[in-house]
Motif scaffolding. Structure first.
Motif: not given
Length: 407
Positions: A319-341
């Protein structure tokens, strides 16, 4: 209680919590019971492969549907389609198992169900993140509602006496139908405006692999994959161990892990303000090592203690990893970042984990029974190696000075 975003008020906040609750309720009724259901219908031999179907699906569908949610359709609409497909395929999978279809046919149907189910967690997280102003404080308590949903799913299955019955799959299908209907109550989250034609790589979401160029992102993604290998053994093999020690209603006993998960999620906002991310990640990894060492003591109380500790191990890392990505990745990439995780965790990690731990379990089988201590110690060693990799390579490099204190 966290301070709500000005965009999120009253009923809407409850709706987002309800989204997490229903998604995890459906997941819990299926994943916790699948191994026992297969064993009860003379399909124990395909148990590792049945769980691996989720991993195979996670190699494709989270990125594909994450790209769709980032660029082409509202994430709410995407989730509605996926929940509807999950309901249909869960019903079909239960029917196939009940009718004792050949093992290959059962696996194909379970694979179909996994393709629809696999992206729902990352899409649900994307919807919730999009409505939160301070994800570090708000997401943990919100995600705790999902954990309660998982626990309720386990309790419902045991209350119905369906721990080893295909009725568990029917319950799953009903919950998915409920989630599909529930999405009509959710606020619409439109995707960013499209900017020209997209390449096939972008349409499939594989451009998200570019996130691996960032050294810290890369360590987090790779650690998620590696850590998922030993974690994958928990749900297929802990219920048989519980049964060997004389426990009944194993789905309910497995829900003990969600107790510490809820506690960890409620504390996560405070931890994120006071600790560096590196040490929160490390705490989750360390609890993962201790969890399997407790299971290796091969006593009823020790095994339950290991199950109980799983929640903290899961929440503080994943869950910390999900928050990390939401905070560190640009908005237009966040769904793909969560998908990559999701791909690295439930795809690469779980695929290797389900098949690898299945082989390790077979190696620990003896004529007189399973060498449970040897089995769990082996997984503890793998967890310790993963923890060492993370501590050696994660640096906490930040995008801006404001992030430095939490890197």
């Amino acid at each position: 209680m966290p301070v709500l975003n000005s965009k999120v008020r009253g009923v809407e906040y409850g709706e987002l919590a309800g989204l997490f609750f229903l998604q995890s309720l459906a997941a819990g009724t299926w994943l916790v019971t699948l191994g026992s259901v297969l064993e009860a219908h003379d399909l124990a031999g395909v148990r590792p492969y049945a769980y691996a179907t989720t991993a195979v699906a996670a190699l494709v569908s989270p990125l594909l549907f994450g790209a769709m949610a980032d660029r082409h359709a509202s994430p709410v609409q995407v989730l509605r389609w996926l929940a509807s497909g999950s309901a249909i395929t869960a019903s079909l999978a239960s029917w196939a198992i009940e009718r004792r279809w050949p093992a290959v046919a059962v696996l194909l149907v379970v694979q179909m169900q996994a393709f629809f189910y696999s992206p729902t967690g990352s899409i649900a997280s994307t919807i919730v993140f999009s409505r939160l102003q301070n994800s570090q404080r708000q997401f943990g308590p919100m995600r705790a509602v999902a954990t309660v949903g998982w626990m309720v799913g386990c309790w419902v299955v045991s209350a119905l006496g369906a721990d080893s019955s295909t009725r568990a799959g029917c319950v799953t299908a009903v919950v998915w139908i409920g989630l599909a209907a529930f999405t009509w109550l959710l606020p619409n989250v439109p995707p960013p405006a499209s900017a020209g034609r997209r390449t096939l790589r972008e349409l499939l979401g594989w451009d998200a692999l570019g996130l691996l160029r960032n050294p810290d992102h890369r360590v987090v993604f790779i650690t998620a994959a590696l850590y998922s290998i030993p974690v994958a053994a928990l749900y297929p093999f802990t219920p048989p161990h519980l049964q060997a020690l004389g426990f009944r209603h194993t789905a309910s006993w497995m829900s003990l892990g969600q107790v510490t998960e809820v506690m960890s999620l409620l504390a996560l906002g405070v931890l994120l303000e006071r600790w560096r991310l590196k040490w929160i990640f490390a705490a989750g990894l360390g609890f993962g090592v201790l969890r399997y060492l407790l299971c290796a003591l091969n006593g009823p109380g020790w095994l339950l203690a290991g199950v109980l500790l799983h929640g903290a191990a899961f929440a503080l890392f994943f869950i910390t990893a999900q928050i990390y990505l939401n905070e560190r990745v640009e908005e237009g990439w966040r769904a793909r970042a969560q998908g990559l995780l999701w791909l690295m965790n439930y795809g690469v990690g779980n695929l290797v984990g389900y098949l690898g731990t299945g082989s390790w379990f077979a190696a620990c089988a003896r004529g007189s029974g399973t060498a449970w201590s040897r089995f769990w110690v082996g997984l503890a060693i793998i967890s310790a190696v993963v923890m060492g990799y993370f501590l050696a390579l994660y640096r906490g490099q930040c995008r801006s000075p404001s992030e430095a204190q939490h890197g």
